[in-house]
Motif scaffolding. Sequence first.
Motif, short mmCIF file in Angstrom:
data_model
loop_
_atom_site.label_atom_id
_atom_site.label_comp_id
_atom_site.label_asym_id
_atom_site.label_seq_id
_atom_site.Cartn_x
_atom_site.Cartn_y
_atom_site.Cartn_z
N ILE A 1 27.73 70.97 -45.05
CA ILE A 1 27.26 70.29 -43.84
C ILE A 1 28.15 70.65 -42.65
O ILE A 1 27.66 70.92 -41.54
CB ILE A 1 27.25 68.76 -44.06
CG1 ILE A 1 26.18 68.40 -45.10
CG2 ILE A 1 26.98 68.03 -42.74
CD1 ILE A 1 26.19 66.94 -45.50
N ALA A 2 29.48 70.66 -42.87
CA ALA A 2 30.40 71.01 -41.80
C ALA A 2 30.18 72.44 -41.33
O ALA A 2 30.22 72.74 -40.13
CB ALA A 2 31.85 70.82 -42.28
N LEU B 1 27.37 74.21 -41.54
CA LEU B 1 26.11 74.29 -40.81
C LEU B 1 26.23 73.68 -39.41
O LEU B 1 25.69 74.23 -38.44
CB LEU B 1 25.01 73.57 -41.60
CG LEU B 1 24.55 74.23 -42.90
CD1 LEU B 1 23.59 73.32 -43.65
CD2 LEU B 1 23.90 75.57 -42.63
N ALA B 2 26.97 72.58 -39.31
CA ALA B 2 27.05 71.86 -38.03
C ALA B 2 27.96 72.56 -37.03
O ALA B 2 27.64 72.60 -35.84
CB ALA B 2 27.55 70.43 -38.28
N PHE B 3 29.08 73.09 -37.51
CA PHE B 3 30.08 73.61 -36.58
C PHE B 3 30.13 75.13 -36.50
O PHE B 3 30.85 75.67 -35.66
CB PHE B 3 31.47 73.08 -36.96
CG PHE B 3 31.57 71.58 -36.89
CD1 PHE B 3 31.53 70.93 -35.68
CD2 PHE B 3 31.67 70.83 -38.05
CE1 PHE B 3 31.61 69.55 -35.61
CE2 PHE B 3 31.76 69.45 -38.00
CZ PHE B 3 31.72 68.80 -36.77
N ALA C 1 24.94 76.32 -36.64
CA ALA C 1 24.14 75.75 -35.55
C ALA C 1 24.57 76.28 -34.17
O ALA C 1 23.71 76.69 -33.37
CB ALA C 1 24.20 74.22 -35.59
N TYR D 1 22.24 78.57 -31.71
CA TYR D 1 21.97 78.08 -30.36
C TYR D 1 22.29 79.16 -29.32
O TYR D 1 21.51 79.41 -28.39
CB TYR D 1 22.80 76.82 -30.12
CG TYR D 1 22.71 76.29 -28.70
CD1 TYR D 1 21.60 75.57 -28.27
CD2 TYR D 1 23.75 76.52 -27.80
CE1 TYR D 1 21.52 75.10 -26.97
CE2 TYR D 1 23.68 76.05 -26.50
CZ TYR D 1 22.56 75.33 -26.09
OH TYR D 1 22.49 74.86 -24.79
#
Length: 278
Positions: free
Chosen positions: A16-17, A19-21, A24, A28
């Motif tokens: 999750i970390a 993918l998020a930091f 993603a 973007y």
Amino acid sequence: MKQKKSAFLLALPALIALLAFFVAPMVYILVNTLQASGLDNFVKFFSDSFYLDILKTTLWVSVKVTVLCLLLGYPTAYFMARTQSRMKNVLMIVILFPFLVSAVVRSYGWMVILGNKGILNQILQGIGLIKTPLKIMNTETAVVIGLVHLLLPYMILSITGVVQSIDKNIEYASYSLGANPFETFRKVVFPLSAPGIISGCILVFTMSMTSYVTPKLLGGSKFRMMSTMVFQEVNVNFNWGLASAISYILLFTILIILLIANYATAGIERRVGGGKHA
């Protein structure tokens, strides 16, 4: 099934970390770059020999650093994995000690050593080997020296762990079948240590490709690699689109090489097996 589920749950926070930091933000930026200028910046990069030469220089420097780290690191790693000497712990401390010093400090140290009035030139002139100072700073040679010093411990540690996992009885069996030490190393130890060699080479090569501080300080403003070009496009030319394109080209180049290396590693492991279970 239960074990796989447990392993997935343990890895979930890190996933999750990541993918998020990492994933993603990259997606973007890529989307914004494509929306702003389409593929123009990518086309500009591949159609301009100036940028292609920078990519070639980055690849060439990274290959040289990787080869030198392998040549210097393998004997050290083999010694550390096989020796029973008390010096092993001292050598491990010496290898790990550079991690306590930042890349900036180490690069400045090499600037003191390799400069026109640096320690190396003073020694060579003092003993009469040269009359004029060697021009090492702000060259590819200085960058390669700095990167080898920076990344050599990663190669040593990667290979040491694999060599330690190779059962010594395999070597003894080779000797009992009439092989001399060189043949045993060439036909037994080296092939079994190949996964560690490939892992170390991947690590060193990747870090060489993405290194910024060492090429910037030791290579100077005229020596350009992909990472320094990203910095220049952002902070000097204020061309965020081209900087993003260069970053993604660098990323995709590394990913392609990693895929090839992983495929090679899988093939080698299938042929020779793991260290202890070979």
